[in-house]
Design a protein around this motif. Structure first.
Motif, short mmCIF file in Angstrom:
data_model
loop_
_atom_site.label_atom_id
_atom_site.label_comp_id
_atom_site.label_asym_id
_atom_site.label_seq_id
_atom_site.Cartn_x
_atom_site.Cartn_y
_atom_site.Cartn_z
N GLU A 128 -2.30 -1.12 -5.46
CA GLU A 128 -1.77 -0.86 -4.12
C GLU A 128 -2.18 0.53 -3.63
O GLU A 128 -2.62 1.38 -4.40
N ILE A 129 -2.01 0.73 -2.33
CA ILE A 129 -2.13 2.04 -1.71
C ILE A 129 -0.86 2.27 -0.90
O ILE A 129 -0.37 1.36 -0.22
N ALA A 130 -0.31 3.47 -0.98
CA ALA A 130 0.93 3.78 -0.29
C ALA A 130 0.86 5.17 0.32
O ALA A 130 0.14 6.04 -0.18
N TYR A 131 1.58 5.35 1.42
CA TYR A 131 1.71 6.70 1.99
C TYR A 131 3.17 6.99 2.29
O TYR A 131 3.97 6.08 2.55
N VAL A 132 3.51 8.26 2.22
CA VAL A 132 4.83 8.75 2.60
C VAL A 132 4.60 9.93 3.53
O VAL A 132 3.77 10.79 3.23
N THR A 133 5.29 9.98 4.65
CA THR A 133 5.20 11.14 5.53
C THR A 133 6.47 11.96 5.39
O THR A 133 7.57 11.41 5.30
N ILE A 152 7.46 5.40 5.37
CA ILE A 152 6.87 4.90 4.13
C ILE A 152 6.18 3.58 4.43
O ILE A 152 6.72 2.74 5.15
N SER A 153 4.98 3.41 3.86
CA SER A 153 4.30 2.12 4.00
C SER A 153 3.35 1.92 2.83
O SER A 153 2.97 2.88 2.16
N ARG A 154 2.98 0.67 2.60
CA ARG A 154 2.07 0.36 1.50
C ARG A 154 1.31 -0.93 1.78
O ARG A 154 1.74 -1.75 2.62
N THR A 155 0.23 -1.14 1.05
CA THR A 155 -0.55 -2.37 1.11
C THR A 155 -0.97 -2.75 -0.31
O THR A 155 -1.42 -1.89 -1.07
#
Length: 268
Positions: free
Chosen positions: A86-91, A101-104
């Motif tokens: 997966e790839i995820a980001y947090v701001t 927060i989001s992920r794929t």
């Protein structure tokens, strides 16, 4: 017929022979001195302890040695972590407030062509909020994991090329091990990092890490006694458990602000 040298010539040859011997001795002593100097230098190098790299040393020069205004202008960042699943980001803002927060998830069959990387990552980046800087995790696995390393490097290059603003640097990388050391997640004497799920849950549940107050909206993060969740959208029932990539992105953001705020206010 043998020529008989005059006494004068014989004396000259003797002097030349003596000079040659003196020069040879001098050269040998010089070589010996150089050899001794190299041995001393090598011994000193072995005795000198290696300077341990810190998370601060991972910060790029444009931010670490940049103008004070650059430090002051950085108020909101994105933190990206990715692996083979997966790839995820947090701001997060500079007061440790998690804003999004989001992920794929990945499917290995989708990565046979470069355009397929973009088809997977592009929609994720399209929903990324406006931020001042982007922090990417640098994770280098051993050589036997060559396919995974290629996958990670491909994602890094895609993110750098897409997120970088023209004319002003805004993308940086932080070493996974250095971030792990901030939270005591590294096995002593190795580069192995233990799972952070439990630590992340404790931080989110208590909203505290050491002297840092971690903040978030219930529309973004929700915790119960056992697990922490995040919302992919505002739907009440659409709760997703905090995954390893999401949790590591939260820790990376906290570690980033901890160093940057110290750079901004070195006396504090």
């Amino acid at each position: 017929m043998l020529k008989i040298l005059s006494p004068r010539c014989s004396a000259t040859l003797v002097k030349l022979k003596q000079c040659f011997q003196i020069r040879k001795v001098s050269d040998d002593s010089s070589i010996q001195k150089v050899s001794e100097y190299e041995k001393q230098a090598l011994a000193t190098k072995k005795m000198r302890p290696k300077r341990k790299k810190t998370l601060r040393s991972e910060f790029p020069m444009w931010l670490k040695k940049g103008e004070q205004c650059k430090l002051e202008e950085t108020k909101h960042i994105s933190s990206f972590v990715y692996n083979h699943e997966e790839i995820a980001y947090v701001t997060m803002t500079d007061d440790y407030y998690i804003t999004d927060i989001s992920r794929t998830c990945f499917n290995r069959a989708n990565f046979r062509k470069p355009i397929q990387y973009w088809n997977m990552v592009g929609p994720l980046l399209a929903q990324l909020p406006q931020v001042d800087a982007h922090v990417l995790e640098h994770n280098q696995l051993p050589p036997q994991f060559d396919r995974t390393n290629l996958h990670l490097r491909s994602l890094t290059m895609l993110l750098m090329g897409t997120l970088q603003k023209p004319g002003s640097p805004s993308v940086m990388q932080l070493d996974r091990v250095r971030v792990g050391e901030t939270f005591n997640l590294i096995v002593e004497g190795t580069r192995t990092r233990v799972n952070s799920d439990k630590l992340v849950h404790e931080i989110l549940q208590s909203r505290q890490f050491e002297d840092i107050d971690v903040k978030y909206s219930p529309d973004v993060v929700k915790c119960n006694y056992e697990k922490s969740y995040f919302r992919l959208d505002t739907t009440e029932h659409n709760l997703t458990p905090i995954t390893p990539a999401v949790g590591d992105a939260i820790l990376q953001a906290i570690a980033f602000w901890r160093v940057l705020l110290n750079l901004r206010n070195p006396s504090s």
